[in-house]
Scaffold this motif. Sequence first.
Motif, mmCIF file in Angstrom:
data_model
loop_
_atom_site.group_PDB
_atom_site.id
_atom_site.type_symbol
_atom_site.label_atom_id
_atom_site.label_comp_id
_atom_site.label_asym_id
_atom_site.label_seq_id
_atom_site.Cartn_x
_atom_site.Cartn_y
_atom_site.Cartn_z
ATOM 1 N N UNK A 175 0.837 -1.209 0.000
ATOM 2 C CA UNK A 175 0.000 0.000 0.000
ATOM 3 C C UNK A 175 0.865 1.250 0.000
ATOM 4 N N UNK A 176 1.964 1.221 0.758
ATOM 5 C CA UNK A 176 2.864 2.373 0.832
ATOM 6 C C UNK A 176 3.519 2.653 -0.521
ATOM 7 N N UNK A 177 3.995 1.608 -1.188
ATOM 8 C CA UNK A 177 4.631 1.780 -2.506
ATOM 9 C C UNK A 177 3.647 2.330 -3.532
ATOM 10 N N UNK A 178 2.427 1.796 -3.516
ATOM 11 C CA UNK A 178 1.413 2.250 -4.478
ATOM 12 C C UNK A 178 0.943 3.668 -4.176
ATOM 13 N N UNK A 179 0.801 3.993 -2.883
ATOM 14 C CA UNK A 179 0.371 5.353 -2.523
ATOM 15 C C UNK A 179 1.469 6.364 -2.840
ATOM 16 N N UNK A 180 2.749 5.961 -2.642
ATOM 17 C CA UNK A 180 3.866 6.841 -3.004
ATOM 18 C C UNK A 180 3.869 7.128 -4.501
ATOM 19 N N UNK A 219 -4.866 -11.179 -4.434
ATOM 20 C CA UNK A 219 -4.446 -11.168 -3.025
ATOM 21 C C UNK A 219 -4.526 -9.774 -2.398
ATOM 22 N N UNK A 220 -4.846 -8.769 -3.212
ATOM 23 C CA UNK A 220 -4.904 -7.399 -2.694
ATOM 24 C C UNK A 220 -6.229 -7.143 -1.976
ATOM 25 N N UNK A 221 -6.140 -6.400 -0.871
ATOM 26 C CA UNK A 221 -7.344 -5.990 -0.152
ATOM 27 C C UNK A 221 -7.907 -4.710 -0.742
ATOM 28 N N UNK A 222 -8.954 -4.207 -0.118
ATOM 29 C CA UNK A 222 -9.609 -2.974 -0.586
ATOM 30 C C UNK A 222 -8.620 -1.825 -0.703
ATOM 31 N N UNK A 223 -7.833 -1.618 0.357
ATOM 32 C CA UNK A 223 -6.927 -0.476 0.403
ATOM 33 C C UNK A 223 -5.854 -0.553 -0.676
ATOM 34 N N UNK A 224 -5.270 -1.749 -0.875
ATOM 35 C CA UNK A 224 -4.214 -1.896 -1.878
ATOM 36 C C UNK A 224 -4.771 -1.710 -3.292
ATOM 37 N N UNK A 225 -5.979 -2.235 -3.530
ATOM 38 C CA UNK A 225 -6.627 -2.063 -4.850
ATOM 39 C C UNK A 225 -6.898 -0.584 -5.117
ATOM 40 N N UNK A 226 -7.340 0.120 -4.073
ATOM 41 C CA UNK A 226 -7.637 1.547 -4.218
ATOM 42 C C UNK A 226 -6.393 2.311 -4.672
ATOM 43 N N UNK A 267 -14.975 8.732 3.015
ATOM 44 C CA UNK A 267 -15.784 9.523 2.080
ATOM 45 C C UNK A 267 -14.957 10.398 1.139
ATOM 46 N N UNK A 268 -13.764 10.810 1.590
ATOM 47 C CA UNK A 268 -12.912 11.670 0.752
ATOM 48 C C UNK A 268 -12.471 10.921 -0.506
ATOM 49 N N UNK A 269 -12.004 9.683 -0.336
ATOM 50 C CA UNK A 269 -11.579 8.893 -1.497
ATOM 51 C C UNK A 269 -12.767 8.563 -2.403
ATOM 52 N N UNK A 270 -13.923 8.367 -1.795
ATOM 53 C CA UNK A 270 -15.139 8.108 -2.581
ATOM 54 C C UNK A 270 -15.457 9.306 -3.480
#
Length: 515
Positions: A175-180, A219-226, A267-270
């Motif tokens: 999640x950190x790598x993808x968000x970066x 294998x990714x969860x909601x957060x990683x997919x986002x 809600x912000x990401x939505x």
Amino acid sequence: MTREQKDNVFMLIKSLSKSEKRQFKLYVGRLGVNEDSKFLMLFNILDKLATYDEAVILKKGIVKKQQLSNLKAHLYKQVLISLRLSPSHQNIRIQIREQLDFATILYHKGLYKQGLKILDKAKTLAIANEEKNVAYEIVELEKVIESQYITRSLSNRADVLSIQAKELSQQNVMASKLSNLSLQLYGLFLKTGYIKNDKEYKRVTKYFNARLPKYNLETLGFREKLWLYKAYLWYSFLTLDFLSCYKYASKWVNLFYENKDMIILNPVFFLRGHHYLLEALFYLRHYKKFKETLFKLEAVTNEKWFPVDDNVDGLAFLYIYNNKFNLHFIEGSFHEGLPLIDDVLGRLKNYKDRIDEHHIMVFYYKIASMYFGAGEHKKCIVFLEKIISNKSLQMREDLLCFARLLNLVAHYEAGLDYNLDVLIKSTYKFLIKMEDLYEVQKEFIKFLRGLGDIYPHEVKAEFIKLHKKLKEFEDDPYQSRAFLYLDIISWLESKIENRAISLVISDKFRNNLHR
């Protein structure tokens, strides 16, 4: 004009609702402090002030100048504690952290079993709500406690916790790598705008691929997919692949509708997902889908279950009203869109501390474009000047560039040609500082520079000549994006046909609608 003083505690107090102010005073009462306590007196003074004024505070005589900073810091902390205790701010994320704090206190009291019981419940709640960073913290504390208090009920407890910590750590790293990557691409977009040639395409693609971690979608969860969809979305925007933008923005939005609890928690990401979906649809000119998505977003944000706070309220306004402007731009309904301007300007006053200056300038560009389309060129110039004269703001180069170009056209249309030469020169100087200008910009500037040497009866022929040149770029993926900011082709057609630009654009819209 003197710049209005900004002060953190003053801004925080001004953001409080009536119930939050009442909650603060009840909280202070529970502390058992004297009603004449200095920090409470400072709160009451700041609450009554319309603008922050240190001189007024000092005049009240409750505090000396050298002590004011410490008193404000203490008040700031007490207001935040009060807000944290308020039921309206007790979301899942805060509840989980609170449970972690309670377990830590129990651990230090030597009440290991009670601490572990709380941690187990908090961990289940954290994982269920995709709060994996705090879930990892919980597991780490569980490991610390288990090392001092060995539970006999589960022989492989140490192995279970070790595996759980490893899995959470891997998910958090992903999640950190993808968000970066997502944030870096967004920063690149704000700095340079869209790519303008193959060289930039290769550079951005290399940048993206070098930083994209290997992943297995299953294998990714909601957060990683986002974060994955966000990273792909920004890469698609930068490289002008608006079909891919639509694809990944749709995946982003659908991810929330498939996990509705996450709308309440995030809600912000939505809202942001909907905004990018609408932006992609606007660029693709998918009118029916655009209108349907915009109305659906507005309806959802008005639902009773949809979470509301100052931040969410400000963002909902930003995204919905930006796209209401875009709806009028697609339709060519500029005159019908004029009432939107007063509505937006009124709301901007209410949200001035919640919306950053860049987005305010984007609103100003849209307002200027609305006035231009409606033929109110002098009003258009007023809002463009707000963008051009803003020296303190680092904005996207392309927005600054097209604000200057539209300013030139608006001056020409308004008949303010007495200083057009000066404007052309200053615009030209600004543009040559930019790297890799669009060919559209180059041709348009060349045309404007030559306007002074053209006799009035020759102008129409020059419009036709420029129109022919620019039409060559309409289907060029790198050059056509210039027309998203400033529809020069429709403007030229309005001059050639001697018709209002709003009629030219609305006719095109109706013709495309019936195809």
